[in-house]
Design an enzyme around this catalytic site. Structure first.
Site, PDB file in Angstrom:
ATOM      1  N   ASP A 198       0.833  -1.210   0.000  1.00  7.84           N
ATOM      2  CA  ASP A 198       0.000   0.000   0.000  1.00  7.84           C
ATOM      3  C   ASP A 198       0.869   1.262   0.000  1.00  7.84           C
ATOM      4  OD1 ASP A 198      -2.407   1.351  -0.038  1.00  7.84           O
ATOM      5  OD2 ASP A 198      -2.625   1.372   2.141  1.00  7.84           O
TER       6      ASP A 198
ATOM      7  N   HIS B  27       2.268   3.290  -8.990  1.00  7.43           N
ATOM      8  CA  HIS B  27       2.056   1.864  -9.289  1.00  7.43           C
ATOM      9  C   HIS B  27       3.217   1.318 -10.120  1.00  7.43           C
ATOM     10  CE1 HIS B  27      -1.821   2.170  -7.512  1.00  7.43           C
ATOM     11  NE2 HIS B  27      -2.369   2.874  -8.483  1.00  7.43           N
TER      12      HIS B  27
ATOM     13  N   LEU C  60      10.911 -20.466  -4.752  1.00  8.85           N
ATOM     14  CA  LEU C  60       9.878 -19.616  -4.157  1.00  8.85           C
ATOM     15  C   LEU C  60       8.529 -19.787  -4.861  1.00  8.85           C
ATOM     16  CD1 LEU C  60       9.302 -17.076  -2.234  1.00  8.85           C
ATOM     17  CD2 LEU C  60       9.674 -15.713  -4.293  1.00  8.85           C
TER      18      LEU C  60
HETATM   19  C1  IPE Z   1      -5.464  -2.753  -0.064  1.00 10.19           C
HETATM   20  O1  IPE Z   1      -5.137  -1.421  -0.273  1.00 10.19           O
HETATM   21  C2  IPE Z   1      -5.431  -3.486  -1.362  1.00 10.19           C
HETATM   22  C3  IPE Z   1      -4.125  -3.633  -1.993  1.00 10.19           C
HETATM   23  C4  IPE Z   1      -2.983  -3.267  -1.516  1.00 10.19           C
HETATM   24  C5  IPE Z   1      -4.156  -4.279  -3.268  1.00 10.19           C
HETATM   25  P1  IPE Z   1      -6.264  -0.287  -0.395  1.00 10.19           P
HETATM   26  O2  IPE Z   1      -5.530   0.979  -0.570  1.00 10.19           O
HETATM   27  O3  IPE Z   1      -7.225  -0.655  -1.446  1.00 10.19           O
HETATM   28  O4  IPE Z   1      -6.969  -0.383   1.023  1.00 10.19           O
HETATM   29  P2  IPE Z   1      -7.914   0.664   1.772  1.00 10.19           P
HETATM   30  O5  IPE Z   1      -8.994   1.054   0.819  1.00 10.19           O
HETATM   31  O6  IPE Z   1      -7.066   1.838   2.131  1.00 10.19           O
HETATM   32  O7  IPE Z   1      -8.396  -0.064   2.983  1.00 10.19           O
HETATM   33  C1  IPE Z   2      -1.689   0.138  -3.316  1.00 10.54           C
HETATM   34  O1  IPE Z   2      -1.435   1.501  -3.347  1.00 10.54           O
HETATM   35  C2  IPE Z   2      -1.884  -0.450  -4.700  1.00 10.54           C
HETATM   36  C3  IPE Z   2      -3.258  -0.846  -4.990  1.00 10.54           C
HETATM   37  C4  IPE Z   2      -4.266  -0.866  -4.158  1.00 10.54           C
HETATM   38  C5  IPE Z   2      -3.510  -1.258  -6.361  1.00 10.54           C
HETATM   39  P1  IPE Z   2      -2.618   2.549  -3.356  1.00 10.54           P
HETATM   40  O2  IPE Z   2      -2.987   2.839  -4.768  1.00 10.54           O
HETATM   41  O3  IPE Z   2      -3.729   2.093  -2.491  1.00 10.54           O
HETATM   42  O4  IPE Z   2      -1.904   3.808  -2.707  1.00 10.54           O
HETATM   43  P2  IPE Z   2      -2.533   4.840  -1.702  1.00 10.54           P
HETATM   44  O5  IPE Z   2      -3.054   4.072  -0.523  1.00 10.54           O
HETATM   45  O6  IPE Z   2      -3.615   5.564  -2.439  1.00 10.54           O
HETATM   46  O7  IPE Z   2      -1.397   5.722  -1.330  1.00 10.54           O
HETATM   47 MG    MG Z   3      -4.182   2.392  -0.510  1.00  8.38          MG
END
Ligand code: IPE
Ligand code: IPE
Ligand code: MG
Length: 233
Positions: free
Chosen positions: A10, A27, A121
């Site tokens: 995240d 990303h 792995l």
């Molecule tokens: C969780 O992250 C999902 C992934 C890392 C793929 P999100 O960014 O979607 O989670 P919330 O919405 O903050 O809980």
């Molecule tokens: C996690 O990073 C990746 C996915 C959920 C695909 P985020 O896109 O949720 O990044 P933040 O939380 O908005 O910073």
């Molecule tokens: Mg996120």
């Protein structure tokens, strides 16, 4: 050394926004972190690495972001098969894949089958994955197979979960500063050691992984027993 590490990757969006870049740049940079962490796990002899890449709730994001994430996933699958084979990595993708485009589904099948006999792995990518989906899906499978209420055990339900081929994660890492599970491995994380770090996923690397592992190694896993019992065993 933990046998199985699971990671909620995240913070990509915030990493990019902080730099006045579009979220997608985060990303794309996050894919580099995946490379680093996979390599670190291979070198440290971790047997299972499970990465949360796209949750069943992430469809709610703007259409453009979703479509760019799909493109990125496609690109990674195409580009990485050879490298995974060189590194003896077995790829698994879990989640409700039926919602993906047919060509992406075919690509996933191909990547899995071309790495299926690798013995190093096991890398699991969770795509359109949700812990609640996983449990509901396991129940659906058992009912289709004709099991009766009295047959139901924890072991039987576990055996129909999407990650039945792996032991439960020893450690669950979440980057990006939030302390929540966001519908990740709800069943399998029952006794995982949680590790939360403020570090955004694009900044996560082998050293950050070592810090997490060091924290894991200092903990006492009691599984319901007393500390005295654990020390005596
Ligand atoms: C969780 O992250 C999902 C992934 C890392 C793929 P999100 O960014 O979607 O989670 P919330 O919405 O903050 O809980
Ligand atoms: C996690 O990073 C990746 C996915 C959920 C695909 P985020 O896109 O949720 O990044 P933040 O939380 O908005 O910073
Ligand atoms: Mg996120």
């Amino acid at each position: 050394m933990p046998k199985h590490i699971a990671i909620i990757m995240d913070g990509n969006g915030r990493w990019a926004t902080k730099r006045f870049l579009p979220r997608f740049a985060g990303h794309a940079k996050g894919v580099k972190s995946v490379h680093r962490v996979v390599e670190a796990c291979v070198n440290r002899g971790v047997q299972y690495l499970t990465l949360f890449a796209f949750s069943s709730e992430n469809w709610k994001r703007p259409e453009e972001e979703v479509s760019l994430l799909m493109q990125l996933f496609r690109k990674v699958l195409v580009n990485e098969i050879r490298k995974m084979n060189e590194n003896n990595i077995r790829l698994k993708v879990i989640g409700d894949l039926s919602r993906f485009d047919k060509d992406l589904q075919a690509l996933v099948d191909m990547a899995e089958s071309q790495t299926a006999s690798n013995t190093g792995l096991t890398l699991t990518i969770c795509a359109n994955y949700g812990g609640r989906w996983d449990m509901a899906n396991a129940c659906r499978r058992l009912m289709n197979e004709g099991y009766r209420p009295e047959d139901m055990t924890e072991e039987l339900l576990s055996s129909r979960l999407a990650m039945a081929y792996a032991p439960d994660p020893d450690m669950l890492i979440r980057t990006g500063g939030e302390a929540r599970i966001s519908n990740f491995l709800l069943w399998q994380a029952a006794y995982s050691e949680f590790y939360f770090t403020e570090t955004y996923w694009p900044d996560f690397d082998g050293d950050a992984l070592d810090e997490a592992i060091a924290s894991f190694q200092k903990r006492e896993r009691r599984f319901g027993k007393t500390s005295e019992q654990v020390k005596a065993s």
